[in-house]
Design a protein around this motif. Sequence first.
Motif, PDB file in Angstrom:
ATOM      1  N   ARG A  10      50.787  48.000  39.562  1.00 37.00           N
ATOM      2  CA  ARG A  10      51.281  49.110  38.725  1.00 37.00           C
ATOM      3  C   ARG A  10      52.186  49.987  39.564  1.00 37.00           C
ATOM      4  N   ASN A  11      53.431  50.085  39.166  1.00 37.43           N
ATOM      5  CA  ASN A  11      54.404  50.927  39.884  1.00 37.43           C
ATOM      6  C   ASN A  11      54.445  50.604  41.382  1.00 37.43           C
ATOM      7  N   GLY A  12      54.419  49.319  41.671  1.00 36.46           N
ATOM      8  CA  GLY A  12      54.526  48.891  43.064  1.00 36.46           C
ATOM      9  C   GLY A  12      53.243  49.023  43.866  1.00 36.46           C
ATOM     10  N   HIS A  13      52.172  49.501  43.219  1.00 34.43           N
ATOM     11  CA  HIS A  13      50.890  49.676  43.900  1.00 34.43           C
ATOM     12  C   HIS A  13      49.896  48.660  43.322  1.00 34.43           C
ATOM     13  N   ASP A  14      49.126  48.018  44.188  1.00 34.15           N
ATOM     14  CA  ASP A  14      48.193  46.996  43.722  1.00 34.15           C
ATOM     15  C   ASP A  14      46.775  47.559  43.638  1.00 34.15           C
ATOM     16  N   GLU A  15      46.218  47.552  42.425  1.00 32.82           N
ATOM     17  CA  GLU A  15      44.857  48.066  42.212  1.00 32.82           C
ATOM     18  C   GLU A  15      43.883  46.898  42.070  1.00 32.82           C
ATOM     19  N   LEU A  16      42.808  46.940  42.844  1.00 30.31           N
ATOM     20  CA  LEU A  16      41.811  45.864  42.818  1.00 30.31           C
ATOM     21  C   LEU A  16      41.119  45.803  41.457  1.00 30.31           C
ATOM     22  N   VAL A  17      41.064  44.604  40.889  1.00 32.38           N
ATOM     23  CA  VAL A  17      40.408  44.387  39.596  1.00 32.38           C
ATOM     24  C   VAL A  17      39.090  43.655  39.788  1.00 32.38           C
ATOM     25  N   LEU A  18      39.128  42.609  40.603  1.00 31.83           N
ATOM     26  CA  LEU A  18      37.912  41.828  40.860  1.00 31.83           C
ATOM     27  C   LEU A  18      38.048  41.172  42.223  1.00 31.83           C
ATOM     28  N   GLU A  19      37.020  41.338  43.035  1.00 32.63           N
ATOM     29  CA  GLU A  19      37.082  40.728  44.363  1.00 32.63           C
ATOM     30  C   GLU A  19      36.456  39.344  44.345  1.00 32.63           C
ATOM     31  N   ALA A  20      36.822  38.548  45.315  1.00 28.83           N
ATOM     32  CA  ALA A  20      36.206  37.243  45.549  1.00 28.83           C
ATOM     33  C   ALA A  20      36.249  36.325  44.324  1.00 28.83           C
ATOM     34  N   VAL A  21      37.448  36.268  43.709  1.00 30.91           N
ATOM     35  CA  VAL A  21      37.610  35.432  42.519  1.00 30.91           C
ATOM     36  C   VAL A  21      37.589  33.945  42.896  1.00 30.91           C
ATOM     37  N   ASP A  22      36.787  33.201  42.159  1.00 30.68           N
ATOM     38  CA  ASP A  22      36.755  31.747  42.330  1.00 30.68           C
ATOM     39  C   ASP A  22      37.595  31.093  41.232  1.00 30.68           C
ATOM     40  N   LYS A  23      37.188  31.283  39.981  1.00 32.00           N
ATOM     41  CA  LYS A  23      37.878  30.647  38.858  1.00 32.00           C
ATOM     42  C   LYS A  23      38.756  31.654  38.120  1.00 32.00           C
ATOM     43  N   LEU A  24      39.915  31.204  37.713  1.00 31.60           N
ATOM     44  CA  LEU A  24      40.812  32.044  36.913  1.00 31.60           C
ATOM     45  C   LEU A  24      41.474  31.163  35.870  1.00 31.60           C
ATOM     46  N   ILE A  25      41.433  31.619  34.623  1.00 26.12           N
ATOM     47  CA  ILE A  25      42.094  30.885  33.540  1.00 26.12           C
ATOM     48  C   ILE A  25      42.981  31.845  32.755  1.00 26.12           C
ATOM     49  N   PRO A  26      44.304  31.600  32.766  1.00 25.63           N
ATOM     50  CA  PRO A  26      45.208  32.430  31.962  1.00 25.63           C
ATOM     51  C   PRO A  26      45.372  31.801  30.578  1.00 25.63           C
ATOM     52  N   GLU A  27      45.162  32.587  29.536  1.00 29.77           N
ATOM     53  CA  GLU A  27      45.438  32.062  28.192  1.00 29.77           C
ATOM     54  C   GLU A  27      45.531  33.183  27.178  1.00 29.77           C
ATOM     55  N   ASN A  28      46.403  32.987  26.176  1.00 31.29           N
ATOM     56  CA  ASN A  28      46.559  33.939  25.081  1.00 31.29           C
ATOM     57  C   ASN A  28      46.751  35.381  25.566  1.00 31.29           C
ATOM     58  N   ASN A  29      47.695  35.571  26.461  1.00 32.35           N
ATOM     59  CA  ASN A  29      48.003  36.917  26.955  1.00 32.35           C
ATOM     60  C   ASN A  29      46.842  37.597  27.666  1.00 32.35           C
ATOM     61  N   GLN A  30      45.896  36.808  28.126  1.00 31.56           N
ATOM     62  CA  GLN A  30      44.845  37.401  28.943  1.00 31.56           C
ATOM     63  C   GLN A  30      44.464  36.464  30.085  1.00 31.56           C
ATOM     64  N   VAL A  31      43.772  37.027  31.044  1.00 30.71           N
ATOM     65  CA  VAL A  31      43.344  36.277  32.221  1.00 30.71           C
ATOM     66  C   VAL A  31      41.829  36.437  32.333  1.00 30.71           C
ATOM     67  N   SER A  32      41.127  35.308  32.338  1.00 31.09           N
ATOM     68  CA  SER A  32      39.673  35.320  32.528  1.00 31.09           C
ATOM     69  C   SER A  32      39.368  34.942  33.963  1.00 31.09           C
ATOM     70  N   MET A  33      38.499  35.708  34.589  1.00 24.73           N
ATOM     71  CA  MET A  33      38.161  35.444  35.987  1.00 24.73           C
ATOM     72  C   MET A  33      36.657  35.464  36.192  1.00 24.73           C
ATOM     73  N   VAL A  34      36.187  34.632  37.082  1.00 23.68           N
ATOM     74  CA  VAL A  34      34.784  34.666  37.502  1.00 23.68           C
ATOM     75  C   VAL A  34      34.789  34.663  39.020  1.00 23.68           C
ATOM     76  N   ASN A  35      33.997  35.539  39.608  1.00 21.49           N
ATOM     77  CA  ASN A  35      33.991  35.550  41.073  1.00 21.49           C
ATOM     78  C   ASN A  35      32.765  34.812  41.633  1.00 21.49           C
ATOM     79  N   ILE A  36      32.697  34.751  42.946  1.00 19.34           N
ATOM     80  CA  ILE A  36      31.645  33.956  43.585  1.00 19.34           C
ATOM     81  C   ILE A  36      30.263  34.567  43.400  1.00 19.34           C
TER      82      ILE A  36
END
Lengths: 65, 65
Positions: A10-36
């Motif tokens: 956001r505005n050149g600054h990176d804000e942490l959303v989820l740490e230690a992500v293992d799986k990521l699936i982008p679909e239908n304008n959204q991103v699903s993530m699961v971490n370890i």
Amino acid sequence: MCEANAYIRRNGHDELVLEAVDKLIPENNQVSMVNIFGQQKIVKARVIELSLVDHKIILEEITNL
Amino acid sequence: MCEANAYIRRNGHDELVLEAVDKLIPENNQVSMVNIFGQQKIVKARVIELSLVDHKIILEEITNL
């Protein structure tokens, strides 16, 4: 372990959303993530960059027009 | 090192496209990748899944309609 941290840029600054992500699936304008730790997060965003050696997943929010 | 191998999924089978990917940028119906050896590859595809603990990036080809 070779997971990566997911950030929203956001505005050149990176804000942490989820740490230690293992799986990521982008679909239908959204991103699903699961971490370890089994935590799941779904955000309205798209992947704009992976930088795996730096353990970074960079997302950008999708806003309604 | 925590890079991942990029595969294209075709008919349920994953074909290796580029190993040891560090950077990946999806844009304009294509995916640009650079691996830790400096090799670059651009494919007409989209990311359908990341599985980082398994070191896997799964892509799907975008074919013209």
